[in-house]
Design a protein around this motif. Structure first.
Motif, PDB file in Angstrom:
ATOM      1  N   ARG A 103       0.815  -1.218   0.000  1.00 11.23           N
ATOM      2  CA  ARG A 103       0.000   0.000   0.000  1.00 11.23           C
ATOM      3  C   ARG A 103       0.850   1.271   0.000  1.00 11.23           C
ATOM      4  NH1 ARG A 103      -2.859  -4.278  -0.361  1.00 11.23           N
ATOM      5  NH2 ARG A 103      -4.359  -4.901   1.223  1.00 11.23           N
ATOM      6  N   LYS A 104       1.845   1.308   0.871  1.00 10.74           N
ATOM      7  CA  LYS A 104       2.567   2.546   1.137  1.00 10.74           C
ATOM      8  C   LYS A 104       3.314   3.120  -0.080  1.00 10.74           C
ATOM      9  CE  LYS A 104       5.656   4.683   4.508  1.00 10.74           C
ATOM     10  NZ  LYS A 104       6.483   4.489   5.707  1.00 10.74           N
ATOM     11  N   SER A 150      -7.636   0.969   2.178  1.00 10.30           N
ATOM     12  CA  SER A 150      -7.188  -0.354   2.630  1.00 10.30           C
ATOM     13  C   SER A 150      -6.324  -0.247   3.878  1.00 10.30           C
ATOM     14  CB  SER A 150      -6.403  -1.049   1.510  1.00 10.30           C
ATOM     15  OG  SER A 150      -7.197  -1.242   0.376  1.00 10.30           O
ATOM     16  N   LEU A 151      -5.414   0.728   3.874  1.00  9.50           N
ATOM     17  CA  LEU A 151      -4.493   0.888   5.006  1.00  9.50           C
ATOM     18  C   LEU A 151      -5.258   1.189   6.291  1.00  9.50           C
ATOM     19  CD1 LEU A 151      -1.346   0.839   5.197  1.00  9.50           C
ATOM     20  CD2 LEU A 151      -1.436   3.320   5.293  1.00  9.50           C
ATOM     21  N   GLU A 154      -7.245  -1.942   7.470  1.00  8.84           N
ATOM     22  CA  GLU A 154      -6.396  -3.064   7.890  1.00  8.84           C
ATOM     23  C   GLU A 154      -5.649  -2.795   9.190  1.00  8.84           C
ATOM     24  OE1 GLU A 154      -4.100  -3.771   4.377  1.00  8.84           O
ATOM     25  OE2 GLU A 154      -5.836  -4.531   3.267  1.00  8.84           O
ATOM     26  N   PHE A 155      -5.737  -1.578   9.699  1.00 11.69           N
ATOM     27  CA  PHE A 155      -5.174  -1.269  11.010  1.00 11.69           C
ATOM     28  C   PHE A 155      -6.252  -1.279  12.106  1.00 11.69           C
ATOM     29  CE2 PHE A 155      -1.386   0.735   8.908  1.00 11.69           C
ATOM     30  CZ  PHE A 155      -0.432  -0.048   9.551  1.00 11.69           C
ATOM     31  N   GLU A 228       3.818   0.146   6.737  1.00  7.47           N
ATOM     32  CA  GLU A 228       3.062  -0.636   5.759  1.00  7.47           C
ATOM     33  C   GLU A 228       2.008  -1.461   6.490  1.00  7.47           C
ATOM     34  OE1 GLU A 228       1.454  -1.434   3.058  1.00  7.47           O
ATOM     35  OE2 GLU A 228       3.275  -1.355   1.841  1.00  7.47           O
ATOM     36  N   SER A 229       0.996  -1.888   5.775  1.00  4.38           N
ATOM     37  CA  SER A 229      -0.077  -2.687   6.367  1.00  4.38           C
ATOM     38  C   SER A 229       0.435  -4.070   6.788  1.00  4.38           C
ATOM     39  CB  SER A 229      -1.211  -2.856   5.365  1.00  4.38           C
ATOM     40  OG  SER A 229      -2.099  -3.859   5.769  1.00  4.38           O
ATOM     41  N   LYS A 231      -1.358  -6.576   7.372  1.00  3.69           N
ATOM     42  CA  LYS A 231      -2.175  -7.554   6.659  1.00  3.69           C
ATOM     43  C   LYS A 231      -1.563  -7.873   5.294  1.00  3.69           C
ATOM     44  CE  LYS A 231      -7.085  -8.536   6.876  1.00  3.69           C
ATOM     45  NZ  LYS A 231      -8.423  -7.973   7.087  1.00  3.69           N
ATOM     46  N   TYR A 232      -0.988  -6.850   4.655  1.00  4.97           N
ATOM     47  CA  TYR A 232      -0.306  -7.075   3.381  1.00  4.97           C
ATOM     48  C   TYR A 232       0.902  -7.989   3.589  1.00  4.97           C
ATOM     49  CZ  TYR A 232       3.126  -6.278  -0.266  1.00  4.97           C
ATOM     50  OH  TYR A 232       4.076  -6.463  -1.226  1.00  4.97           O
ATOM     51  N   THR A 464      -8.937 -10.149   1.504  1.00  6.57           N
ATOM     52  CA  THR A 464      -7.886  -9.140   1.349  1.00  6.57           C
ATOM     53  C   THR A 464      -7.132  -9.273   0.044  1.00  6.57           C
ATOM     54  OG1 THR A 464      -7.625  -9.176   3.745  1.00  6.57           O
ATOM     55  CG2 THR A 464      -5.888  -8.113   2.503  1.00  6.57           C
TER      56      THR A 464
END
Length: 467
Positions: A103-104, A150-151, A154-155, A228-229, A231-232, A464
């Motif tokens: 994501r980042k 998404s970010l 997912e947090f 970064e996430s 989850k990713y 996801t």
């Protein structure tokens, strides 16, 4: 009976064994809510404002810059549409790449590029340059917007995710108020600077775009300090990286040492020896491998039941976005027309629009080279109307945040859709300024709510890796 239990365990149906995502959700819940989530929401707020700036500044610029850029109604419509053209072309690819490469990186690249092209918009001296810059603004925002949502989601653990996403969606309404107030403060001024013997002329609307570019610059800067996430990382089998981020979140939120975190050693069994891990990661982080994994993750979308969900959500989103953006983007221009063409006797909106277009035809027929173009500049009334619209758009989120868990997202979606369709239909017979603002505000507020609910339903129905 024993055979049935063994079969359930073999098929992964044993409820006592948590999946990796369930473990992740439990670990997030143990982190609590604190400083990290405040930073996350403040950063996403700046990002949301920068996104609203892309689409909302054009309607405010239209009345002021129509003479400087020699725009007719068709060109004004095209200018409003250009950011969305860029979004459409890249959104699907951007969504796929964000799931594949993280994501980042896309957030930083998107908002950094957005800042550059917003500056180019401010420097534009011709209609063509402004249109091209707006196209790339939309393209770059599409790259960054998907990972921003998404970010944030997912947090947040499942217990608070819907409420946090509702809160983040309400930032769009607050952003509209901010854009309206800044527009009101800047655009009525008569600023003009000439550089390089007239080669570069900076008018009020140019300065306005420069000021608005600061939001995307701030968003890029603030996201550099967020991780970064996790989850990713889990989807990429990088459990150690995900664990370290969870520990940082716990320390920031609770101000307690790592030893007190109940999930400090989460996924230790999944983390292999250092030598094997580095060799495996080297193979798994190659471009071709990540691309093939990404394509593999997209594959379920084309099969039942996800294929039908994609068709359903894309269709509903198309109609909602179409209604929302047509009403919202033309509201400042329509409000300006009503401000200048409303008579004492009762007239509906269509009569006022006919009077405005008739005047444009007369001006075009009688125009000469020596005639000075005088734009119908938005007055105080238009800016107050847009502020009211932004405030009204906040109300459904307050109500929805309370009702979403009690009523359900689907039922809330149906009710909002029905009321929104009714208010849109009623715009045809609007014959007063108060009624116009009321119906426009209600339509935009409910349409915005529908977009958020549609997005939440997508999060619920898609895993996801394919979202």
């Amino acid at each position: 009976m024993k055979k049935k239990k063994l079969l359930q365990c073999h098929n992964g149906l044993d409820k006592s064994v948590k999946t990796t995502m369930q473990e992740y959700d439990a670990a997030l819940k143990a982190c609590g809510i604190g400083l990290f989530h405040v930073r996350l929401l403040c950063t996403s707020f700046v990002a949301m404002v920068s996104g609203i700036v892309i689409t909302n500044t054009s309607p405010y610029v239209l009345p002021v810059a129509e003479c400087d850029l020699d725009m007719n109604l068709l060109q004004k419509g095209l200018l409003n549409a250009m950011p969305y053209t860029g979004m459409i072309l890249v959104s699907i690819i951007a969504g796929f790449l964000t799931d594949t490469f993280g994501r980042k990186p896309f957030i930083l690249f998107g908002f950094g590029g957005l800042f550059i092209f917003t500056i180019i918009s401010g420097l534009s001296q011709t209609y063509i340059v402004l249109v091209i810059a707006k196209f790339f603004e939309g393209l770059l925002f599409a790259i960054s917007f998907t990972p921003v949502v998404s970010l944030t989601s997912e947090f947040c653990h499942n217990g608070i995710r819907d409420r946090i996403l509702f809160l983040q969606s309400s930032f769009a309404s607050i952003s509209q108020i901010i854009v309206s107030l800044v527009s009101w403060a800047v655009l009525p001024n008569d600023w003009k600077s000439v550089y390089f013997n007239g080669a570069l002329v900076i008018n009020t609307w140019n300065y306005y775009l420069f000021i608005m570019s600061l939001w995307s610059g701030m968003a890029c800067f603030l996201y550099t300090f967020l991780p970064e996430s996790p989850k990713y990382y889990i989807t990429q089998k990088r459990y150690e990286d995900a664990r370290e981020i969870l520990i940082k979140i716990y320390k920031q939120n609770t101000r307690k040492p790592v030893e007190t975190y109940p999930y400090a050693n989460i996924w230790k069994d999944k983390i292999t020896l250092k030598t094997d891990e580095s060799a495996e990661n080297k193979a798994n982080t190659s471009f071709s491998h990540m691309l093939s994994v990404g394509l593999y993750n997209v594959k379920p979308i084309f099969h039942k039941p996800l294929g039908l969900y994609v068709l359903l959500f894309c269709t509903t989103n198309f109609f909602i976005m179409n209604m929302f953006n047509v009403i919202r983007l033309w509201f400042p221009q329509l409000s300006t027309i009503v401000e200048h063409y409303a008579k004492e006797e009762s007239q509906d909106l269509c009569v006022m629009l006919d009077a405005y277009t008739q005047d444009l035809r007369v001006k075009n027929l009688n125009s000469t080279q020596d005639k000075i173009c005088v734009p119908n500049v938005s007055g105080t009334e238009t800016y107050i109307n847009t502020v009211v619209l932004g405030i009204v758009c906040c109300v459904p989120y307050i109500i929805g945040g309370v009702l979403v868990n009690k009523v359900g997202k689907k039922n809330l979606f149906i009710v909002c859709g029905t009321v929104c369709a009714s208010t849109t239909f009623g715009l045809r017979w609007v014959n007063s300024k108060i009624a116009m603002v009321a119906l426009f505000s209600t339509t935009v507020a409910l349409a915005q709510m529908l977009m958020s609910l549609n997005q939440f339903l997508v999060v619920d129905h898609f895993p996801t890796t394919t979202r």
